[in-house]
Design a protein around this motif. Structure first.
Motif, PDB file in Angstrom:
ATOM      1  N   ARG A   1      -4.705  39.351 -39.538  1.00 17.58           N
ATOM      2  CA  ARG A   1      -4.406  38.495 -40.304  1.00 17.58           C
ATOM      3  C   ARG A   1      -3.685  38.728 -41.574  1.00 17.58           C
ATOM      4  O   ARG A   1      -4.052  39.589 -42.215  1.00 17.58           O
ATOM      5  CB  ARG A   1      -6.042  38.412 -40.670  1.00 17.58           C
ATOM      6  CG  ARG A   1      -7.218  37.827 -40.086  1.00 17.58           C
ATOM      7  CD  ARG A   1      -6.779  36.830 -38.464  1.00 17.58           C
ATOM      8  NE  ARG A   1      -8.111  36.524 -37.458  1.00 17.58           N
ATOM      9  CZ  ARG A   1      -7.884  36.791 -36.401  1.00 17.58           C
ATOM     10  NH1 ARG A   1      -7.048  35.851 -36.165  1.00 17.58           N
ATOM     11  NH2 ARG A   1      -8.561  36.324 -35.772  1.00 17.58           N
TER      12      ARG A   1
ATOM     13  N   GLU B   1      -7.167  33.120 -41.074  1.00 17.57           N
ATOM     14  CA  GLU B   1      -8.033  32.926 -39.668  1.00 17.57           C
ATOM     15  C   GLU B   1      -6.812  32.345 -38.630  1.00 17.57           C
ATOM     16  O   GLU B   1      -7.044  31.812 -36.925  1.00 17.57           O
ATOM     17  CB  GLU B   1      -9.294  33.010 -39.764  1.00 17.57           C
ATOM     18  CG  GLU B   1      -9.695  34.058 -40.625  1.00 17.57           C
ATOM     19  CD  GLU B   1     -11.412  33.847 -40.145  1.00 17.57           C
ATOM     20  OE1 GLU B   1     -11.331  33.383 -40.161  1.00 17.57           O
ATOM     21  OE2 GLU B   1     -11.367  35.121 -40.691  1.00 17.57           O
ATOM     22  N   ARG B   2      -6.517  30.925 -39.190  1.00 21.02           N
ATOM     23  CA  ARG B   2      -6.162  29.717 -38.166  1.00 21.02           C
ATOM     24  C   ARG B   2      -4.679  29.289 -38.603  1.00 21.02           C
ATOM     25  O   ARG B   2      -4.267  29.424 -39.544  1.00 21.02           O
ATOM     26  CB  ARG B   2      -6.724  28.752 -38.561  1.00 21.02           C
ATOM     27  CG  ARG B   2      -8.514  28.922 -37.830  1.00 21.02           C
ATOM     28  CD  ARG B   2      -9.498  27.560 -37.865  1.00 21.02           C
ATOM     29  NE  ARG B   2      -9.745  27.862 -39.012  1.00 21.02           N
ATOM     30  CZ  ARG B   2     -10.868  28.122 -39.706  1.00 21.02           C
ATOM     31  NH1 ARG B   2     -11.084  29.013 -39.496  1.00 21.02           N
ATOM     32  NH2 ARG B   2     -10.543  27.962 -41.413  1.00 21.02           N
ATOM     33  N   ALA B   3      -4.180  28.949 -37.656  1.00 22.06           N
ATOM     34  CA  ALA B   3      -2.149  28.620 -38.093  1.00 22.06           C
ATOM     35  C   ALA B   3      -2.721  26.874 -38.969  1.00 22.06           C
ATOM     36  O   ALA B   3      -1.390  27.815 -40.051  1.00 22.06           O
ATOM     37  CB  ALA B   3      -1.819  28.012 -36.447  1.00 22.06           C
TER      38      ALA B   3
ATOM     39  N   ASP C   1      -4.766  26.926 -41.638  1.00 19.39           N
ATOM     40  CA  ASP C   1      -4.348  27.412 -43.038  1.00 19.39           C
ATOM     41  C   ASP C   1      -3.595  28.496 -43.390  1.00 19.39           C
ATOM     42  O   ASP C   1      -2.769  28.682 -44.327  1.00 19.39           O
ATOM     43  CB  ASP C   1      -6.111  28.704 -42.465  1.00 19.39           C
ATOM     44  CG  ASP C   1      -7.177  27.567 -42.888  1.00 19.39           C
ATOM     45  OD1 ASP C   1      -7.495  26.110 -42.506  1.00 19.39           O
ATOM     46  OD2 ASP C   1      -8.302  28.613 -42.091  1.00 19.39           O
TER      47      ASP C   1
ATOM     48  N   LEU D   1       0.328  35.076 -36.927  1.00 20.95           N
ATOM     49  CA  LEU D   1      -0.020  33.688 -38.069  1.00 20.95           C
ATOM     50  C   LEU D   1       1.929  33.298 -39.001  1.00 20.95           C
ATOM     51  O   LEU D   1       1.571  31.742 -39.178  1.00 20.95           O
ATOM     52  CB  LEU D   1      -1.109  33.589 -37.886  1.00 20.95           C
ATOM     53  CG  LEU D   1      -2.480  33.755 -37.210  1.00 20.95           C
ATOM     54  CD1 LEU D   1      -3.911  34.106 -37.957  1.00 20.95           C
ATOM     55  CD2 LEU D   1      -2.308  32.003 -37.152  1.00 20.95           C
TER      56      LEU D   1
ATOM     57  N   ASP E   1       2.733  31.320 -35.475  1.00 22.20           N
ATOM     58  CA  ASP E   1       1.304  30.006 -35.021  1.00 22.20           C
ATOM     59  C   ASP E   1       1.843  29.049 -36.504  1.00 22.20           C
ATOM     60  O   ASP E   1       1.748  27.875 -35.998  1.00 22.20           O
ATOM     61  CB  ASP E   1       0.552  31.405 -35.232  1.00 22.20           C
ATOM     62  CG  ASP E   1       0.038  31.566 -34.155  1.00 22.20           C
ATOM     63  OD1 ASP E   1       1.057  31.552 -33.271  1.00 22.20           O
ATOM     64  OD2 ASP E   1      -0.320  32.615 -33.667  1.00 22.20           O
ATOM     65  N   TRP E   2       2.115  29.685 -37.403  1.00 28.78           N
ATOM     66  CA  TRP E   2       2.112  28.449 -38.435  1.00 28.78           C
ATOM     67  C   TRP E   2       3.319  26.998 -38.368  1.00 28.78           C
ATOM     68  O   TRP E   2       2.561  25.577 -38.374  1.00 28.78           O
ATOM     69  CB  TRP E   2       2.459  28.554 -39.758  1.00 28.78           C
ATOM     70  CG  TRP E   2       3.551  28.974 -39.824  1.00 28.78           C
ATOM     71  CD1 TRP E   2       3.814  30.624 -39.731  1.00 28.78           C
ATOM     72  CD2 TRP E   2       4.842  28.414 -40.748  1.00 28.78           C
ATOM     73  NE1 TRP E   2       5.711  30.468 -39.831  1.00 28.78           N
ATOM     74  CE2 TRP E   2       5.802  29.463 -40.662  1.00 28.78           C
ATOM     75  CE3 TRP E   2       4.733  27.213 -40.309  1.00 28.78           C
ATOM     76  CZ2 TRP E   2       6.999  28.768 -40.590  1.00 28.78           C
ATOM     77  CZ3 TRP E   2       6.046  26.746 -41.176  1.00 28.78           C
ATOM     78  CH2 TRP E   2       7.606  27.093 -40.901  1.00 28.78           C
TER      79      TRP E   2
ATOM     80  N   TRP F   1       2.134  23.472 -36.953  1.00 30.34           N
ATOM     81  CA  TRP F   1       2.317  22.133 -37.959  1.00 30.34           C
ATOM     82  C   TRP F   1       3.114  21.403 -39.426  1.00 30.34           C
ATOM     83  O   TRP F   1       3.017  20.716 -39.205  1.00 30.34           O
ATOM     84  CB  TRP F   1       0.732  22.734 -39.238  1.00 30.34           C
ATOM     85  CG  TRP F   1      -0.510  23.337 -38.189  1.00 30.34           C
ATOM     86  CD1 TRP F   1      -0.800  24.436 -37.538  1.00 30.34           C
ATOM     87  CD2 TRP F   1      -1.701  22.416 -38.901  1.00 30.34           C
ATOM     88  NE1 TRP F   1      -2.062  24.187 -37.817  1.00 30.34           N
ATOM     89  CE2 TRP F   1      -2.788  23.178 -37.942  1.00 30.34           C
ATOM     90  CE3 TRP F   1      -1.888  21.109 -38.760  1.00 30.34           C
ATOM     91  CZ2 TRP F   1      -4.419  22.393 -38.108  1.00 30.34           C
ATOM     92  CZ3 TRP F   1      -3.228  20.701 -39.325  1.00 30.34           C
ATOM     93  CH2 TRP F   1      -4.158  21.433 -38.410  1.00 30.34           C
TER      94      TRP F   1
END
Length: 230
Positions: A42, A140-142, A144, A203, A207-208, A211
């Motif tokens: 993370r 924790e999430r793409a 975010d 991430l 991963d981001w 978006w």
């Protein structure tokens, strides 16, 4: 009658209950309790805030100090990948092996920058530079991660240092070494001193992008209900 008149005179003038400017709400401090464990998968959004009354951090001398401190600090177990420097606080996007490594490295970063600021910018001043413990939020999430990148790189627009609709990057940030914006910018002279470590977490590395690219125009909103975000 005379006593009543004297009582009326005493009631005139002076401070009235509830009168005057209302005090501004005090920003909540970071609680002094053990920090949560950290998952190395993370990335982290970290905020450091300076004490009131010190000069603005948005100047080339401070930028050079922070960039140099990041280069010395980064290693195989911890690295600051992105940052932005605002008038009274600094935003960092970092990766670390575990909670103890993060705490030790952030303590070293805060101390190193404070010593150099006191010596070079504040002409030998002694005393604290940072007003509080650093705030850490693990991503924790793409989605975010995308929001944090936009927030950090666009923080100067959020605070009105740069016009919100300007197609421009913050000179007091690592934005000039980031290639994920929706607008391409030519290489900026002097940006070579800005650290550019390769992200290690998925991430932050890729991963981001699910978006979309980071928009340059517009000011970002808040990334969370975090009372320490600014």
């Amino acid at each position: 009658m005379q006593a009543r008149a004297q009582a009326q005179v005493k009631k005139r003038g002076g401070r009235r209950p509830g009168a005057g400017r209302k005090p501004l709400p005090r920003r909540k401090s970071v609680p002094h309790r053990p920090r949560a464990p950290h998952d190395p998968r993370r990335p982290m959004h970290i905020t450091l805030r300076r004490r009131p009354g010190l000069p603005s951090f948005r100047q080339q001398l401070v930028h050079a100090m922070i960039a140099a401190a990041i280069r010395r600090l980064n290693d195989a177990r911890f690295q600051i990948v992105h940052y932005s420097i605002q008038t009274n606080h600094v935003h960092l996007v970092a990766e670390g092996a575990d909670r103890d490594v993060v705490s030790r490295k952030m303590s070293g970063f805060a101390i190193a920058v404070a010593k150099r600021l006191n010596r070079q910018l504040l002409r030998g001043r002694r005393g604290k530079v940072w007003s509080d413990r650093y705030y850490r939020r693990d991503i924790e999430r793409a989605g975010d991660m995308h929001a944090v990148l936009r927030y950090v790189f666009g923080n100067a627009k959020r605070h009105g240092r740069i016009a919100a609709d300007a197609i421009a990057l913050d000179p007091y940030s690592s934005a000039w070494r980031f290639d994920g914006f929706d607008v391409r910018f030519p290489a900026r002279a002097g940006a070579e001193h800005v650290p550019r470590p390769a992200p290690r977490t998925r991430l932050l590395r890729e991963d981001w992008l699910a978006w979309g690219l980071i928009p340059v125009a517009g000011a970002p909103g808040s990334t969370s209900r975090d009372p320490h975000a600014s």
